[in-house]
Design an enzyme around this catalytic site. Structure first.
Site, PDB file in Angstrom:
ATOM      1  N   GLY A   1      43.419  46.952  -5.926  1.00  0.00           N
ATOM      2  CA  GLY A   1      43.854  46.346  -4.663  1.00  0.00           C
ATOM      3  C   GLY A   1      43.018  45.194  -4.144  1.00  0.00           C
ATOM      4  CD  GLU A   9      52.590  41.985 -11.135  1.00  0.00           C
ATOM      5  OE1 GLU A   9      52.321  43.059 -10.606  1.00  0.00           O
ATOM      6  OE2 GLU A   9      52.451  41.777 -12.363  1.00  0.00           O
ATOM      7  CE1 TYR A  11      54.419  44.640  -2.574  1.00  0.00           C
ATOM      8  CE2 TYR A  11      56.442  44.465  -1.296  1.00  0.00           C
ATOM      9  CZ  TYR A  11      55.224  45.076  -1.548  1.00  0.00           C
ATOM     10  OH  TYR A  11      54.813  46.122  -0.769  1.00  0.00           O
ATOM     11  CE  LYS A  19      44.586  56.253  -7.932  1.00  0.00           C
ATOM     12  NZ  LYS A  19      44.089  56.275  -9.317  1.00  0.00           N
ATOM     13  CD  GLU A  79      46.978  51.620 -11.376  1.00  0.00           C
ATOM     14  OE1 GLU A  79      45.780  51.794 -11.651  1.00  0.00           O
ATOM     15  OE2 GLU A  79      47.363  50.792 -10.537  1.00  0.00           O
ATOM     16  CD  GLU A 127      44.838  47.807 -11.933  1.00  0.00           C
ATOM     17  OE1 GLU A 127      43.828  48.525 -12.080  1.00  0.00           O
ATOM     18  OE2 GLU A 127      44.990  47.049 -10.972  1.00  0.00           O
ATOM     19  NE  ARG A 178      38.091  54.780 -12.899  1.00  0.00           N
ATOM     20  CZ  ARG A 178      38.984  53.863 -12.555  1.00  0.00           C
ATOM     21  NH1 ARG A 178      38.964  52.686 -13.143  1.00  0.00           N
ATOM     22  NH2 ARG A 178      39.890  54.115 -11.634  1.00  0.00           N
ATOM     23  CB  VAL A 207      38.426  60.479  -8.720  1.00  0.00           C
ATOM     24  CG1 VAL A 207      38.242  61.563  -7.660  1.00  0.00           C
ATOM     25  CG2 VAL A 207      37.402  59.362  -8.521  1.00  0.00           C
ATOM     26  NE  ARG A 234      40.634  60.970  -5.028  1.00  0.00           N
ATOM     27  CZ  ARG A 234      40.398  59.804  -5.616  1.00  0.00           C
ATOM     28  NH1 ARG A 234      39.576  58.930  -5.034  1.00  0.00           N
ATOM     29  NH2 ARG A 234      40.982  59.493  -6.759  1.00  0.00           N
TER      30      ARG A 234
HETATM   31  C1  MV4 Z   1      51.974  45.879  -6.893  1.00  0.00           C
HETATM   32  C2  MV4 Z   1      52.751  46.343  -5.808  1.00  0.00           C
HETATM   33  C3  MV4 Z   1      54.013  45.829  -5.672  1.00  0.00           C
HETATM   34  N1  MV4 Z   1      54.464  44.900  -6.545  1.00  0.00           N
HETATM   35  N2  MV4 Z   1      52.469  44.962  -7.723  1.00  0.00           N
HETATM   36  C4  MV4 Z   1      47.918  48.121  -5.791  1.00  0.00           C
HETATM   37  C5  MV4 Z   1      46.737  48.420  -6.675  1.00  0.00           C
HETATM   38  C6  MV4 Z   1      47.043  47.853  -8.002  1.00  0.00           C
HETATM   39  N3  MV4 Z   1      46.697  48.787  -9.044  1.00  0.00           N
HETATM   40  C7  MV4 Z   1      48.485  47.532  -7.989  1.00  0.00           C
HETATM   41  N4  MV4 Z   1      48.934  47.631  -6.631  1.00  0.00           N
HETATM   42  C8  MV4 Z   1      50.190  47.236  -6.278  1.00  0.00           C
HETATM   43  N5  MV4 Z   1      50.729  46.337  -7.123  1.00  0.00           N
HETATM   44  C9  MV4 Z   1      53.683  44.476  -7.532  1.00  0.00           C
HETATM   45  N6  MV4 Z   1      54.162  43.536  -8.351  1.00  0.00           N
HETATM   46  C10 MV4 Z   1      52.201  47.285  -4.951  1.00  0.00           C
HETATM   47  C11 MV4 Z   1      50.907  47.715  -5.167  1.00  0.00           C
HETATM   48  C12 MV4 Z   1      50.417  48.610  -4.154  1.00  0.00           C
HETATM   49  C13 MV4 Z   1      50.100  49.928  -4.404  1.00  0.00           C
HETATM   50  C14 MV4 Z   1      50.205  50.456  -5.675  1.00  0.00           C
HETATM   51  C15 MV4 Z   1      49.891  51.757  -5.928  1.00  0.00           C
HETATM   52  C16 MV4 Z   1      49.475  52.569  -4.884  1.00  0.00           C
HETATM   53  C17 MV4 Z   1      49.331  52.066  -3.620  1.00  0.00           C
HETATM   54  C18 MV4 Z   1      49.636  50.756  -3.366  1.00  0.00           C
HETATM   55  C19 MV4 Z   1      49.515  50.271  -2.075  1.00  0.00           C
HETATM   56  C20 MV4 Z   1      49.788  48.976  -1.835  1.00  0.00           C
HETATM   57  C21 MV4 Z   1      50.243  48.144  -2.858  1.00  0.00           C
END
Ligand code: MV4
Length: 446
Positions: A165, A200, A202, A237, A275, A288, A292, A295, A338
């Site tokens: 994030g 990318e 949304y 989380k 992920e 991603e 590792r 948690v 947690r």
């Molecule tokens: C995003 C998304 C919406 N669209 N990508 C947040 C952390 C990172 N690993 C990826 N994240 C996000 N990527 C696109 N194209 C929304 C999030 C996101 C999110 C993802 C997982 C859990 C919580 C989140 C909270 C806000 C945004």
């Protein structure tokens, strides 16, 4: 097998690693900062060595201090746990150069997955679904603006070196472009010293679903089911569970196989997490790969009966996986809460202090991972997580009830915690129905 493992971490994960090593008959060395001289891991490990002052930068985040400790103590392997140096490719490379086994993938793999844009392009080439976007890295705002128009708003700007994030912004229209792009790029420069961004589409109202994989040096790769980590606050989380309440068996298999394909495509070795975002229609997209142990790994351990820390150690030592995909049968429902030393009434401000009274819950289907004991001090320098409560039952409802009992029974006096807040989440009808998305805490828990 390794003769001695140094644990380059602190808190509950350090204790967790000591326990896995003890079961395997491997001697352990705990490292600790001056603030952690009375930490549980230093007492449970066979040996312990002070590596520096309280500040992480001069202790748990110092490759030089940790490697010096490993050499001085005669350790032939280092378990990095999570956070700190666990995804630092330079540290992994230094371990390789010193002929001390870094328990995880090699330094090149860490660097490769650390570049989020490169990871995404690699996964797309391997046939793993990714969010539509632009394959190029973007440095210039006006180049980005043209790409955003091509993709179509809303878009997301992300830091190539980011993750979790940081350095990430939603842009809803061309009017917002300049401001949001600049903000994301500035944040990335500050946090990672890198101005490279990518772009990318949304995805609205997604769920965060991640797949645990294990890959050995012989090329065997398996998936161990998924974890739904949709309950998050500011990318932290709060509750994780398995299985994901909205996946069909067919979707679960597809995501598991996509995660295995992802690992195979890069020749991955050791434990990893792929992920994904899952949108309201059930479409899933690679986000991603975390290189590792995480948690929330106990959720997968109680579902599968597989000790992931032990698996990491055995893989790093060159042992083949002792099971195949068809031998893995996740059972029932698992959930992790947690418990943090923080005050939900004061904007979740960290609340360090001394734990004056401590009682852990138990009983059927309850596991407690923690480094807390009566009288222990919680230093202000590190993460505020005190306890992980893990509940396991036959169904989601039984698991939630066991978790509620565990949260009622858990006593932590002397520090403010988020215990009550967690109980409120568990009682919330949207969570209870399993119908939440990543905006749940912000929209439903105000
Ligand atoms: C995003 C998304 C919406 N669209 N990508 C947040 C952390 C990172 N690993 C990826 N994240 C996000 N990527 C696109 N194209 C929304 C999030 C996101 C999110 C993802 C997982 C859990 C919580 C989140 C909270 C806000 C945004």
């Amino acid at each position: 097998m390794f003769k001695k493992i140094l644990i380059a971490n602190r808190g509950e994960i350090a204790v967790r690693i000591v326990r896995a090593c003890r079961e395997m008959g491997i001697p352990t060395v705990a490292v600790y900062s001056e603030a952690d001289s009375e930490a549980l891991a230093t007492m449970l490990a066979d040996e312990a060595i002070c590596i520096g002052p309280a500040a992480s930068a001069s202790s748990y985040l110092s490759p030089e201090r940790i490697l010096s400790a490993a050499i001085a103590m005669g350790a032939d392997a280092i378990h990095p746990g999570f956070g700190f140096l666990s995804e630092n490719s330079r540290f992994a490379r230094m371990c390789e150069e010193c002929h001390i086994r870094f328990i995880g993938p090699d330094s090149e793999m860490i660097a490769r997955m650390g570049s989020k844009a490169e990871a995404k392009n690699t996964m797309q080439a391997a046939g793993v679904p990714v969010v539509p976007g632009c394959p190029d890295v973007i440095f210039d705002s006006e180049v980005g603006r043209a790409e955003a128009a091509r993709i179509g708003y809303p878009v997301m700007v992300k830091a190539v070196s980011g993750g979790g994030g940081k350095g990430m912004r939603i842009v809803r229209s061309d009017d917002e472009w300049s401001l949001q792009f600049a903000a994301a790029q500035r944040e990335s420069e500050k946090a990672f010293g890198d101005e490279a961004m990518y772009l990318e589409k949304y995805v609205e109202h997604p769920r965060h679903v991640e797949v645990q994989i294990l890959a050995d040096a012989q090329g065997h790769v398996v998936y161990l089911g998924e974890r739904d980590c949709t309950v998050q606050r500011h990318h932290q989380k709060v509750i994780e569970e398995s299985p994901c309440p909205v996946l069909t068996p067919e979707l679960r298999r597809q995501m598991g196989e996509a995660a295995v394909a992802a690992a195979r495509a890069v020749g991955y070795e050791n434990a990893g997490t792929v992920e994904f975002l899952v949108d309201a229609s059930g479409a899933f997209y690679f986000m991603e790969m975390n290189t590792r142990i995480q948690v929330e790994h106990p959720v997968t351990e109680v579902m599968t009966g597989i000790d992931l820390i032990q698996a990491q150690i055995r893989i790093a030592a060159g042992e083949p996986l002792p099971f195949r995909q068809e031998d893995i049968h996740p059972r029932g429902w698992a959930m992790e809460c947690r418990i943090n030393a923080e005050d939900p009434e004061r904007n979740f401000m960290p609340c360090p202090g001394t734990v004056t009274e401590c009682h852990f819950p138990g009983g059927m289907g309850i596991r407690v991972d923690s480094a807390v004991y009566t009288g222990c001090r919680i230093p202000p320098y590190y993460d505020s997580m005190l306890v992980k409560l893990i509940a396991h039952g036959a169904t989601r409802e039984e698991t939630i009830r066991r978790m509620e009992g565990a949260l009622d029974e858990l006593v932590l006096e002397g520090v403010t915690t988020n215990q009550e807040y967690l109980k409120q989440i568990l009682r919330h009808p949207v969570f209870r129905a399993g119908e939440h998305d990543t905006s749940f805490l912000e929209t439903c828990m105000e």
